[in-house]
Design an enzyme around this catalytic site. Structure first.
Site, mmCIF file in Angstrom:
data_model
loop_
_atom_site.group_PDB
_atom_site.id
_atom_site.type_symbol
_atom_site.label_atom_id
_atom_site.label_comp_id
_atom_site.label_asym_id
_atom_site.label_seq_id
_atom_site.Cartn_x
_atom_site.Cartn_y
_atom_site.Cartn_z
ATOM 1 N N TYR A 298 13.964 16.471 -19.302
ATOM 2 C CA TYR A 298 13.341 17.545 -18.515
ATOM 3 C C TYR A 298 12.626 16.972 -17.289
ATOM 4 O O TYR A 298 12.796 17.461 -16.165
ATOM 5 C CB TYR A 298 12.358 18.316 -19.397
ATOM 6 N N SER B 119 8.808 22.262 -11.575
ATOM 7 C CA SER B 119 7.776 22.247 -12.611
ATOM 8 C C SER B 119 6.706 21.246 -12.187
ATOM 9 O O SER B 119 6.963 20.374 -11.340
ATOM 10 C CB SER B 119 8.404 21.778 -13.935
#
Ligand code: NAD
Length: 260
Positions: free
Chosen positions: A155, A142
């Site tokens: 995350y 990401s």
């Protein structure tokens, strides 16, 4: 005629994973779809993809939060198709909360699914790839593997972790013709994201385009979402012969987010 190759994509019943699975099926691979559920619709999805493409598409249920299920997924894929030529670690979840309020079980689940599962699937797949003398590992990281945002401690930690795993595995396998790379998407228009747009329009009293540009894509300089097809095409490129000398690195598909 050369033998059909096999791609295993974790977390591939929706969004980015499904698009990657579809792309590999289109490119002539056998494909293993995966999620943690075991519904009729999971198997129907595989059957439907199988029908539209030359290779076989099967669904194998495995909860990526569990190490033994990650290993079992790879074993089942190899049993079905003989080996795994391309492993795509895509399964991922999100939880948003201030660090002092972040539920420890949410932290554990995100680290397990978004990071540790990739370690377990890679460890189980590498012996198969070494035996085959080649292989491709693609980790869906990401923009949050490169930069942080508040309230996403687990995350961001997991995605930064997978960047380190990617580089380490690449170095270990460099002389085995096995590459390991990451893709770092910015905001991608998955069904999950699409579903949030009407609520945001209501909450901000804005039209769709303004919500996308000023609320959702605040940090994405192009002010456009990446598409699942663009992420899938990047995965296909990393699995292609053209990418044989690309290893231990990442490709950002983030509309310029991490250039800032
Ligand atoms: P999604 O929710 O549409 O898909 C996630 C998939 O993972 C689903 O198939 C789900 O069933 C599966 N999954 C969830 N928990 C699982 C578990 N325990 N075991 C097995 N499978 C499980 O999400 P998405 O947006 O397509 O995201 C896919 C990946 O891309 C994730 O790793 C995510 O972090 C990453 N990513 C997404 C975006 C975005 O904007 N959508 C941006 C950057 C990175």
């Amino acid at each position: 005629m050369s033998q059909r190759k096999t791609a295993l994509v974790t977390g591939s019943t929706s969004g980015i994973g499904l698009a990657i699975a579809e792309r590999f099926a289109t490119d002539g691979f056998n494909v293993v779809l995966n999620s943690y559920t075991d519904d009729g619709q999971d198997h129907a999805l595989a059957a439907e993809l199988s029908e539209r493409h030359a290779g076989a598409v099967v669904y194998i249920q495995a909860d990526m939060s569990k190490p033994d299920r990650c290993q079992a997924l790879v074993a089942a894929a190899a049993e079905r198709f003989g080996t795994v030529d391309v492993l795509v670690n895509n399964a991922g979840i999100q939880h948003v909360a201030p660090v002092e309020e972040f539920a420890p079980e949410k932290w554990d689940a995100i680290i397990a699914i978004n990071l540790s599962s990739a370690f377990h699937t890679i460890a189980a797949t590498v012996p198969l790839m070494k035996k085959a003398g080649t292989g491709r590992i693609v980790n869906i990281a990401s923009a949050h593997g490169l930069v942080a945002s508040p309230f996403k401690s687990a995350y961001v930690s997991a995605k930064h972790g997978i960047m380190g795993l990617t580089k380490t595995v690449a170095l270990e396998l460099a002389t085995h013709r096995i590459t390991c790379n990451a893709i770092c998407p910015g905001y991608v228009l998955t069904p999950l994201v699409e579903a949030q747009i009407p609520d945001q329009m209501k909450a901000h009293a804005m039209d769709r385009e303004t919500v996308i540009r000023e609320v959702m894509l605040d940090r994405q300089p192009t002010k456009e979402f990446a598409t699942v097809e663009q992420i899938a095409a990047t995965a296909a490129f990393l699995a292609s012969d053209a990418a044989a000398q690309i290893t231990g690195t990442h490709i950002s598909v983030d509309g310029g987010w991490t250039a800032a």
